[in-house]
Design an enzyme around this catalytic site. Structure first.
Site, PDB file in Angstrom:
ATOM      1  N   ASP A   1      10.216  -4.610 -44.690  1.00 32.13           N
ATOM      2  CA  ASP A   1       9.526  -3.877 -45.818  1.00 32.13           C
ATOM      3  C   ASP A   1      10.487  -3.198 -46.644  1.00 32.13           C
ATOM      4  O   ASP A   1      10.512  -3.436 -48.099  1.00 32.13           O
ATOM      5  CB  ASP A   1       8.225  -2.976 -45.065  1.00 32.13           C
ATOM      6  CG  ASP A   1       7.562  -3.351 -43.967  1.00 32.13           C
ATOM      7  OD1 ASP A   1       7.753  -4.839 -43.931  1.00 32.13           O
ATOM      8  OD2 ASP A   1       6.765  -2.764 -43.825  1.00 32.13           O
TER       9      ASP A   1
ATOM     10  N   GLU B   1      10.563   0.631 -31.119  1.00 32.18           N
ATOM     11  CA  GLU B   1      10.141  -0.238 -32.254  1.00 32.18           C
ATOM     12  C   GLU B   1      11.686  -0.869 -32.726  1.00 32.18           C
ATOM     13  O   GLU B   1      11.887  -1.914 -33.051  1.00 32.18           O
ATOM     14  CB  GLU B   1       9.599   0.253 -33.466  1.00 32.18           C
ATOM     15  CG  GLU B   1       9.009  -0.360 -34.476  1.00 32.18           C
ATOM     16  CD  GLU B   1       8.485   0.188 -35.587  1.00 32.18           C
ATOM     17  OE1 GLU B   1       8.123   1.511 -35.313  1.00 32.18           O
ATOM     18  OE2 GLU B   1       7.901  -0.335 -36.473  1.00 32.18           O
TER      19      GLU B   1
END
Ligand code: DGY
Length: 418
Positions: A162, A392
């Site tokens: 992103d 993550e």
């Protein structure tokens, strides 16, 4: 079985919401496209049937035109923004209106190749195969109507990376939203220093506004989008997926499928080869609005290895690039080159290590005959997860686990590495 493998399996089980796996509790409470492809491979290491179910539940979100959405909203949740009402997509189950890197066909091929119950796997793939064909046709028709060999991505969320610095210039041209209030939820789950900035979110949501106004019609979206890049990661992943789909055509294909897929793959291979950058020793993405090549060095530029699209000389140069990076950080592979001014060791795709990217790079290196470096990357990935847990992403300087915890795709990669 080691305790870590048991923990990885337990994370998948805990994040299972009934045949689909959320990336992690609360931060990402729905089914995400490329997460699920990796997670399906992870499940299949100990529960083949569950691996196929993951794929089938994702495909419940597939549109009639073939698009496999970025998010399938199987059940409502207030933990995430933007939810179904912001997207305004008419589909049951509700979905977002953009896509994500197409790892899916490669995951399905792997599930089939490694199946212990071959007959059951054949039945599942026979039903999934036409949907994979439709999704690859969608990429060609919706995102490369001119047949250039490179597909366009219209939103940084579609690239899955992103806030990569590769998108900084292209995203700066996108206005900030004026119509929808941005009510971020991510920064109440994870420290804001590890997430995209507020201004980036304003622009992300403007793109959603533009596409919603275009009625989610591919031709109108392509024409109206102020952001359009040929992402080297998405194109490499799609090329790999085309090759894997081609293998599936032998058993499941209709007349003409193989020729159609092979011709798309050949064209992609040529187009990707032209994206080499001698200065960075990496492949690069293309800004399709300005026509400029995107010079910033990111780990995405190594993914042509995973596509089998790099020749021997470029492979050698990429190995040298990796070795240079290894001299600047403790762990491979940082998402942005550590000597780039924009490198930020904590902020999401601007520096941290992602296990899924490491896995794809290592697969590509091994398949290109670079077993030594492939093992370095695999060992680094195992070590990071063993020391910091199933985070993550990871800080490449000290290996600290950052972002969300108990992450499904990190657990899946740990299982794939054992
Ligand atoms: C996000 O971070 O919210 C994006 O949806 C990822 O796809």
């Amino acid at each position: 079985m080691t305790e870590m493998i048991e923990q990885a399996r337990a994370i998948l089980r805990r994040n299972d919401r009934g045949g689909y796996t959320v990336p992690t509790d609360r931060l990402y409470p729905f089914q995400w496209n490329w997460d699920s492809a990796f997670v399906a491979m992870g499940w299949a290491t100990f529960d083949e049937a569950r691996g196929f179910t993951e794929v089938e539940r994702l495909l419940e979100g597939q549109w009639d035109d073939g698009l496999v959405p970025q998010i399938v909203f199987h059940a409502l949740s207030d933990d995430y923004f933007p939810g179904p009402s912001v997207w305004g997509v008419q589909h049951v189950p509700p979905t977002s209106g953009i896509t994500q890197p197409p790892v899916l066909a490669s995951a399905v091929r792997r599930l089939l190749d490694r199946a212990r119950d071959g007959a059951a796997a054949e039945d599942r793939v026979a039903a999934i195969y036409p949907r994979l064909v439709a999704s690859h046709r969608w990429w060609r028709q919706a995102r490369d109507p001119a047949g250039s060999g490179l597909v366009s991505t219209l939103h940084p969320w579609e690239t899955g990376m992103d806030n990569s610095p590769a998108w900084d210039v292209a995203l700066a041209r996108v206005p900030t939203t004026t119509t929808a209030p941005v009510q971020r939820r991510d920064t109440s789950h994870v420290d804001a220093s590890m997430r995209p900035r507020a201004e980036e979110y304003q622009r992300f949501i403007h793109l959603v506004d533009v596409f919603r106004d275009a009625g989610w019609q591919p031709d109108k979206m392509l024409a109206a989008s102020p952001f359009r890049v040929a992402d080297i990661a998405t194109n490499s992943i799609l090329l790999r997926a085309e090759r894997d789909l081609l293998v599936l055509t032998r058993r499941f294909g209709g007349p003409g499928d193989a020729a159609e897929i092979a011709s798309r793959a050949d064209r992609m291979q040529d187009a990707i080869a032209r994206l080499w950058n001698a200065r960075t020793g990496l492949f690069q993405s293309l800004d399709q609005i300005s026509g400029a090549r995107i010079e910033v060095a990111t780990s995405a530029g190594l993914l042509p290895l995973y596509a089998g699209a790099a020749d021997a000389a470029h492979t050698q140069e990429m190995v040298a690039t990796l070795q240079r990076w290894a001299g600047m950080v403790r762990y491979l592979v940082p998402s942005t080159a550590p000597d780039e001014a924009c490198f930020d060791a904590l902020r999401y795709w601007r520096g941290p290590i992602w296990a899924v990217v490491n896995w794809m790079i290592a697969e590509g290196l091994a398949e290109s005959g670079e077993a030594g470096v492939a093992n370095e990357v695999r060992n680094a990935t195992r070590e990071l997860i063993a020391a910091a847990g199933f985070s993550e992403y990871f800080d490449p300087r000290d290996g600290r686990g950052i972002g969300g915890a108990n992450f499904s795709w990190t657990a899946a990669i740990y299982l794939l590495l054992h």
